[in-house]
Scaffold this active site. Structure first.
Site, PDB file in Angstrom:
ATOM      1  CG  ASP A 139      -0.097  -0.074   2.548  1.00 41.86           C
ATOM      2  OD1 ASP A 139       1.141   0.040   2.486  1.00 41.86           O
ATOM      3  OD2 ASP A 139      -0.712  -0.236   3.623  1.00 41.86           O
ATOM      4  CD  GLU A 180       0.261  -6.863   2.743  1.00 40.70           C
ATOM      5  OE1 GLU A 180       0.390  -5.660   2.533  1.00 40.70           O
ATOM      6  OE2 GLU A 180       0.811  -7.414   3.705  1.00 40.70           O
ATOM      7  CD  GLU A 209       0.431   4.454   4.639  1.00 38.85           C
ATOM      8  OE1 GLU A 209      -0.559   5.013   5.171  1.00 38.85           O
ATOM      9  OE2 GLU A 209       1.589   4.835   4.814  1.00 38.85           O
ATOM     10  CG  HIS A 259       5.461   3.391  11.306  1.00 38.54           C
ATOM     11  ND1 HIS A 259       5.058   3.613  10.022  1.00 38.54           N
ATOM     12  CD2 HIS A 259       5.188   2.097  11.558  1.00 38.54           C
ATOM     13  CE1 HIS A 259       4.583   2.480   9.512  1.00 38.54           C
ATOM     14  NE2 HIS A 259       4.648   1.549  10.433  1.00 38.54           N
ATOM     15  NE  ARG A 286       2.379  10.185   5.578  1.00 37.99           N
ATOM     16  CZ  ARG A 286       3.029  11.142   4.918  1.00 37.99           C
ATOM     17  NH1 ARG A 286       2.650  12.384   5.032  1.00 37.99           N
ATOM     18  NH2 ARG A 286       4.043  10.859   4.142  1.00 37.99           N
TER      19      ARG A 286
HETATM   20  N1  UDP Z   1      10.615  -4.196  11.956  1.00 41.55           N
HETATM   21  C1  UDP Z   1      12.007  -4.288  12.050  1.00 41.55           C
HETATM   22  N2  UDP Z   1      12.672  -3.494  12.960  1.00 41.55           N
HETATM   23  C2  UDP Z   1      12.018  -2.598  13.763  1.00 41.55           C
HETATM   24  C3  UDP Z   1      10.603  -2.505  13.657  1.00 41.55           C
HETATM   25  C4  UDP Z   1       9.931  -3.317  12.734  1.00 41.55           C
HETATM   26  O1  UDP Z   1      12.629  -5.080  11.350  1.00 41.55           O
HETATM   27  O2  UDP Z   1      12.669  -1.907  14.552  1.00 41.55           O
HETATM   28  C5  UDP Z   1       9.919  -5.049  10.956  1.00 41.55           C
HETATM   29  C6  UDP Z   1       8.740  -5.831  11.469  1.00 41.55           C
HETATM   30  O3  UDP Z   1       9.117  -7.122  11.891  1.00 41.55           O
HETATM   31  C7  UDP Z   1       7.807  -5.906  10.267  1.00 41.55           C
HETATM   32  C8  UDP Z   1       8.144  -4.668   9.476  1.00 41.55           C
HETATM   33  O4  UDP Z   1       9.368  -4.167   9.993  1.00 41.55           O
HETATM   34  O5  UDP Z   1       8.084  -7.012   9.427  1.00 41.55           O
HETATM   35  C9  UDP Z   1       7.042  -3.667   9.639  1.00 41.55           C
HETATM   36  O6  UDP Z   1       7.421  -2.469   9.096  1.00 41.55           O
HETATM   37  P1  UDP Z   1       6.657  -1.114   9.424  1.00 41.55           P
HETATM   38  O7  UDP Z   1       6.070  -1.194  10.774  1.00 41.55           O
HETATM   39  O8  UDP Z   1       7.642  -0.032   9.100  1.00 41.55           O
HETATM   40  O9  UDP Z   1       5.555  -1.033   8.294  1.00 41.55           O
HETATM   41  P2  UDP Z   1       4.082  -1.599   8.141  1.00 41.55           P
HETATM   42  O10 UDP Z   1       4.122  -3.080   8.303  1.00 41.55           O
HETATM   43  O11 UDP Z   1       3.232  -0.903   9.146  1.00 41.55           O
HETATM   44  O12 UDP Z   1       3.698  -1.215   6.743  1.00 41.55           O
END
Ligand code: UDP
Length: 372
Positions: free
Chosen positions: A98, A120, A134, A210, A212
Site C-alpha cells: 500500500d 498483498e 496507504e 509510526h 502518520r
Molecule cells: N521491523 C524491524 N525493525 C524494527 C521494527 C519493525 O525489522 O525496529 C519489521 C517488522 O518485523 C515488520 C516490518 O518491519 O516485518 C514492519 O514495518 P513497518 O512497521 O515499518 O511497516 P508496516 O508493516 O506498518 O507497513
C-alpha cells in the site's frame, strides 16, 4: 526458452521483507530473471533489509528529500520508475502492499502496458483516510493490476466485491510469514545495544509506532499510557525501537527518555527485531507487518489504531484493536498482565496469514498467467 523478465518495485522496509520471498521463489524456478527497483522511500531502513535478505537492487532512485510533500514524492517516484520501465521489456511488474511506490509502480506498469502483479492485494479498512495515504494507495493499485495475490479469503472477497474477476485472484497467504520462517533459520547475532534489555528479568513490552495519523496527540496518549503501565507494574520494562521519522522520534524522546525501565533505541535490524518479539510478553504496535508476524510467534498484539485492514487476526483473537486512547490501552494491557487466561487465549490463537509458502504460490500463478 527465453527467461521471463520480472521487475520488483519497492521502497520501504516492509516491502523488502514481503517481496524477498517472491524474489527467492522466482530464482528457484531457474526460468525467471528478476530485477529490483528500489525507490528509496525508506532509505536507511530498506538498506538494512536488503543486507539481511542478501538482495541487491539493480536500480536505486533515492527519492527522499528532507520534508518533501507527498506531491513532490509522487512526481519524483513516477519519473524515476517511468524512465526505467519504458526502456526495459519486462514481462511482469510486481508491487507490494500500500505504499506510494506500490501505487506508482502499478501506474507506470499500466502506462507501459506491462501486466502488474499486486502482492498483498485486497486489504481494506474502508476508511479512505486511515491509514493515510496507504488505504487509497492499495485501492488504486487494484484496477491497475492484472493479477492479484490475496493473502486471505477475506481479501479475495473484498476484491471480487469491487468487480475484480475471481480468475485474476490467487489466494496465497502472506509472504511476511515466508520471510519470518526464512529469517528464523538464519544465525544472525542480536544487536549489542539490546542484548541486556531483552535478557533482563521481568516482562518486556515491545512497542513500535509510526503511522502518520498517530502523530501528535494520539502519540502523546500512547506514551502516557506506557508511562503509567511501567509505574503500575514493577516487573515490566519497555523496548521501543523508534522509527526514524522525526515526528515519532522527537515526541517519544520528549516524553519517555527519562524512565529507567523504558528503553528507546534506533530501529532494529530484522533479526534483532524478531528476537525482541520472541522475548517479549506483549507487543503494542500500529504496524501492519507486526500484526501478521506476531501470531506466528504466539505473541499478543494490542493494535494502536482505530481501524485495521487486517481483521482476520482480530477474528481469531490473536490481536486486539485498542486505538490510541490512554484509558483503553491501559485497560487492555492490564488485562493481559494480570489475567493468565486472557493472555493464553490471545497467545494461542491461530495465525490466519498462511504457512510460509506464499512466495512460491505467487510465482506459480504468475508463470501460469504468462503461459509458462
Ligand atoms: N521491523 C524491524 N525493525 C524494527 C521494527 C519493525 O525489522 O525496529 C519489521 C517488522 O518485523 C515488520 C516490518 O518491519 O516485518 C514492519 O514495518 P513497518 O512497521 O515499518 O511497516 P508496516 O508493516 O506498518 O507497513
Amino acid at each position: 526458452m527465453n527467461k521471463l523478465r520480472f521487475l520488483f518495485i519497492l521502497g520501504t522496509r516492509p516491502e523488502v521483507i514481503k517481496v524477498a520471498p517472491v524474489v527467492f521463489a522466482a530464482g528457484e524456478t531457474g526460468k525467471i530473471e528478476s530485477q529490483i527497483l528500489h525507490t528509496g522511500q525508506h532509505l536507511e531502513l530498506a538498506s538494512e533489509m536488503f543486507r539481511h535478505f542478501r538482495l541487491k537492487p539493480e536500480f536505486d532512485l533515492g527519492v527522499m528529500r528532507q520534508n518533501q510533500s507527498l506531491f513532490q514524492l509522487t512526481s519524483r517516484i513516477t519519473e524515476g520508475i517511468g524512465e526505467i520501465v519504458s526502456r526495459n521489456p519486462y514481462d511482469m511488474i510486481f508491487v507490494q502492499g500500500d505504499t506510494t511506490s506500490a501505487f506508482l509502480g502499478a501506474l507506470c506498469g499500466f502506462y507501459c502496458k506491462i501486466p502488474v502483479g499486486h502482492i498483498e492485494a485486497g486489504l481494506r479498512t474502508r476508511d479512505r483516510y486511515s491509514p493515510f495515504p496507504e488505504e487509497m494507495n492499495r485501492r488504486l493499485v487494484s484496477p491497475l493490476a492484472s493479477l492479484h495475490f490475496a493473502p486471505t479469503q477475506r481479501a479475495c472477497d473484498m476484491l471480487t466485491g469491487e468487480g475484480i474477476p475471481r480468475n485474476c485472484i490467487e489466494i496465497t497467504g502472506n509472504t511476511v510469514i515466508d520471510a519470518l520462517h526464512w529469517s528464523l533459520k538464519q544465525n544472525y547475532p542480536v544487536r549489542d545495544d539490546i542484548k541486556d534489555i531483552i535478557a533482563a528479568p521481568g516482562r518486556m513490552l515491545l512497542v513500535t509506532t509510526h503511522r502518520r495519523e498517530n502523530f501528535g496527540e494520539p502519540h502523546r496518549e500512547v506514551f502516557s499510557a506506557l508511562l503509567e503501565l511501567v509505574e503500575g507494574f514493577e516487573d515490566v520494562r519497555i523496548l521501543f525501537p523508534i522509527h526514524p521519522n522525526p515526528n515519532v522520534r522527537n515526541e517519544a524522546a520528549a516524553m519517555l527518555n527519562n524512565h529507567p525501565r523504558i528503553h528507546l533505541t534506533s530501529p532494529l535490524d530484522y533479526q534483532s527485531f524478531i528476537n525482541a518479539m520472541q522475548k517479549s510478553f506483549l507487543i503494542l504496535s500500529d504496524s501492519g507487518g507486526v500484526q501478521e508476524e506476531a501470531p506466528s510467534l504466539n505473541k499478543p498484539v494490542l493494535v494502536l489504531r482505530e481501524s485495521t485492514e487486517r481483521p482476520e487476526g482480530v477474528a481469531t483473537g490473536a490481536i486486539k484493536l485498542v486505538g490510541t486512547s490512554k484509558t483503553r490501552i491501559i485497560e487492555a494491557a492490564t488485562e493481559l498482565l494480570t489475567s493468565q487466561k486472557s493472555y493464553q487465549i490471545m497467545s494461542e490463537a491461530s495465525n490466519p496469514y498462511g504457512d510460509g509458502s506464499a512466495g512460491t504460490a505467487i510465482i506459480k500463478a504468475a508463470q501460469r498467467f504468462l503461459g509458462q
